[in-house]
Scaffold this motif. Structure first.
Motif, PDB file in Angstrom:
ATOM      1  N   THR A  55       0.704  -0.988  -0.087  1.00 59.45           N
ATOM      2  CA  THR A  55      -0.018   0.379   0.282  1.00 59.45           C
ATOM      3  C   THR A  55       0.459   1.059   0.232  1.00 59.45           C
ATOM      4  O   THR A  55       0.657   2.150  -0.434  1.00 59.45           O
ATOM      5  CB  THR A  55      -0.500   0.213   1.310  1.00 59.45           C
ATOM      6  N   ARG A  73       0.871   3.870  -2.952  1.00 56.54           N
ATOM      7  CA  ARG A  73       1.023   5.294  -3.477  1.00 56.54           C
ATOM      8  C   ARG A  73       1.886   6.560  -2.636  1.00 56.54           C
ATOM      9  O   ARG A  73       1.609   7.260  -3.372  1.00 56.54           O
ATOM     10  CB  ARG A  73       0.244   5.698  -1.432  1.00 56.54           C
ATOM     11  N   LYS A 115       1.600   6.383  -6.598  1.00 53.97           N
ATOM     12  CA  LYS A 115       0.013   7.348  -7.508  1.00 53.97           C
ATOM     13  C   LYS A 115      -0.082   6.620  -8.338  1.00 53.97           C
ATOM     14  O   LYS A 115      -1.001   6.997  -9.577  1.00 53.97           O
ATOM     15  CB  LYS A 115       0.944   8.708  -7.472  1.00 53.97           C
ATOM     16  N   PRO A 169      -6.143   5.906  -7.422  1.00 54.30           N
ATOM     17  CA  PRO A 169      -6.337   6.838  -6.494  1.00 54.30           C
ATOM     18  C   PRO A 169      -6.536   6.036  -5.125  1.00 54.30           C
ATOM     19  O   PRO A 169      -6.961   4.745  -5.148  1.00 54.30           O
ATOM     20  CB  PRO A 169      -7.777   6.844  -7.211  1.00 54.30           C
ATOM     21  N   SER A 170      -7.323   6.813  -4.186  1.00 52.35           N
ATOM     22  CA  SER A 170      -7.531   6.781  -2.802  1.00 52.35           C
ATOM     23  C   SER A 170      -8.305   5.809  -2.861  1.00 52.35           C
ATOM     24  O   SER A 170      -9.520   5.668  -3.653  1.00 52.35           O
ATOM     25  CB  SER A 170      -7.257   7.849  -2.239  1.00 52.35           C
ATOM     26  N   SER A 171      -9.879   4.834  -1.861  1.00 56.50           N
ATOM     27  CA  SER A 171     -10.062   4.222  -1.667  1.00 56.50           C
ATOM     28  C   SER A 171     -11.567   4.515  -1.918  1.00 56.50           C
ATOM     29  O   SER A 171     -12.373   4.227  -2.813  1.00 56.50           O
ATOM     30  CB  SER A 171     -10.911   2.664  -0.629  1.00 56.50           C
ATOM     31  N   ASN A 172     -11.821   6.140  -1.932  1.00 50.81           N
ATOM     32  CA  ASN A 172     -12.735   7.156  -2.166  1.00 50.81           C
ATOM     33  C   ASN A 172     -12.745   8.255  -2.576  1.00 50.81           C
ATOM     34  O   ASN A 172     -13.153   8.284  -2.941  1.00 50.81           O
ATOM     35  CB  ASN A 172     -13.147   7.936  -0.470  1.00 50.81           C
ATOM     36  N   ALA A 173     -12.151   7.868  -3.533  1.00 47.61           N
ATOM     37  CA  ALA A 173     -11.795   8.758  -4.944  1.00 47.61           C
ATOM     38  C   ALA A 173     -13.691   8.509  -6.008  1.00 47.61           C
ATOM     39  O   ALA A 173     -13.634   7.106  -5.897  1.00 47.61           O
ATOM     40  CB  ALA A 173     -10.674   8.454  -5.464  1.00 47.61           C
TER      41      ALA A 173
END
Length: 356
Positions: free
Chosen positions: A289, A293, A296, A299-303
């Motif tokens: 992870t 990150r 890049k 994207p993040s999980s809540n993108a």
């Protein structure tokens, strides 16, 4: 638009056109290895000549000035072998664009930096990954020539896909990936990834920065439609409705490829297991992870848009709502995480030796 051009301006336009066509010829020459290197060198010279023509037309001398104490009269210029020293392309960009940073400027800055990296190296395996930037440089050149000097001086009626490209078979891709993971290519790959990674989303996805296309077969149901095998449609990036339609088409095509590509992709746990076998340090999911990150690659999980990934390393699998990673990602991490310095830089953690 200028009606009459001085001989100095005409000479530089002709130099620009000749070098651009020579660059295309070098790129398209069958069997030539590392054609991108030759193309980049010549297209940079072509762009320099074009800017020199523009500055001369604007009654500006694109020459480096001598530093003076300010007490002398007139302007003095640096000379090399008795001739004025012309601005290089990087200086031309500063003089032409000023504080503006449009995609076409970033495209040329990318090629300048890459030219400096590859000048004394021979890495033909990079060719396929640089097609978009190379083609965009050519199309942008054509557009500037037409805008500054008129259609009379453009290279051809249509240079939409003048640089040849080809599909690589999976076995060839894997061979190329291994070569690109070698020490020789690492700093060049790092430059490419960092430059692209630092670009804003609008610039990175602009056709003026990188010309990326899908070729979609079409049926000629009208006589005029059969005149050309390929039809190039210019996209107005300022038109939000048109650009949104293009984005939806890109997503549609990408999603249709995912089930086929999944055969060569790995889940995060599989990536970790492969790295455990390849690197001398302990590896787990948290460290993986940290790695995605750091680079890049997704994207993040809540993108809002989970599909915005770096597709050379990672793809979003809509059917399962998760991410899959490529062999290129595994190979790149295997190299980066094999040294203590690289491990710390990528994960932010102190590497721990494997338990015996």
């Amino acid at each position: 638009m200028p009606k009459r051009l001085s001989q100095n301006v005409k000479d530089n336009i002709e130099k620009c056109r000749s070098l651009a066509l020579a660059a295309v010829e070098a790129y398209n020459s069958p069997g030539r290895r590392f054609r991108t290197a030759q193309y980049i060198v010549m297209i940079i010279i072509a762009w320099s000549a074009l800017f020199h023509a523009i500055f001369f037309q604007r009654r500006r001398r694109p020459w480096y000035r001598k530093k003076t104490s300010g007490t002398g009269k007139g302007v003095r210029y640096l000379r090399v072998d008795g001739e004025p020293k012309y601005w290089e392309l990087s200086e031309c960009l500063k003089q032409y664009f000023g504080d503006n940073n449009p995609p076409e400027r970033k495209n040329l800055e990318f090629l300048i930096g890459l030219r400096n990296k590859i000048e004394h190296r021979h890495i033909p395996e990079l060719d396929a990954s640089l097609y978009g930037e190379c083609q965009a440089a050519l199309l942008n050149l054509e557009e500037v020539i037409a805008r500054e000097f008129g259609q009379k001086y453009v290279l051809t009626e249509e240079l939409a896909i003048s640089l040849q490209f080809s599909r690589q078979i999976p076995s060839e891709k894997r061979r190329v990936t291994k070569i690109l993971a070698s020490t020789t290519a690492r700093n060049i790959k790092e430059y490419i990834e960092k430059f692209r990674g630092d670009l804003s989303y609008p610039v990175l996805n602009s056709m003026k920065y990188s010309f990326n296309v899908f070729l979609v077969p079409r049926v000629a149901n009208r006589s005029k439609a059969a005149d050309a095998a390929i039809q190039f449609v210019h996209i107005d990036e300022a038109n939000e409705e048109e650009f949104d339609r293009l984005e939806k088409l890109n997503v549609l095509i990408k999603e249709k490829h995912i089930p086929i590509v999944n055969l060569d992709l790995y889940k995060p746990g599989q990536v970790v297991q492969k790295l455990i076998d390849k690197i001398p340090y302990q590896m787990n999911m948290a460290m993986h992870t940290d790695a995605w990150r750091h680079y890049k690659v997704r994207p993040s999980s809540n993108a809002d848009d989970p599909k915005k990934t770096r597709s050379e390393y990672c793809l979003y699998d809509k059917a399962h709502g998760d991410y899959l990673y490529t062999q290129a990602w595994v190979d790149m991490l295997a190299v980066e995480l094999s040294s203590a310095e690289g491990f710390v830089a990528v994960t932010g953690r102190k590497p721990l030796q494997k338990l015996s």
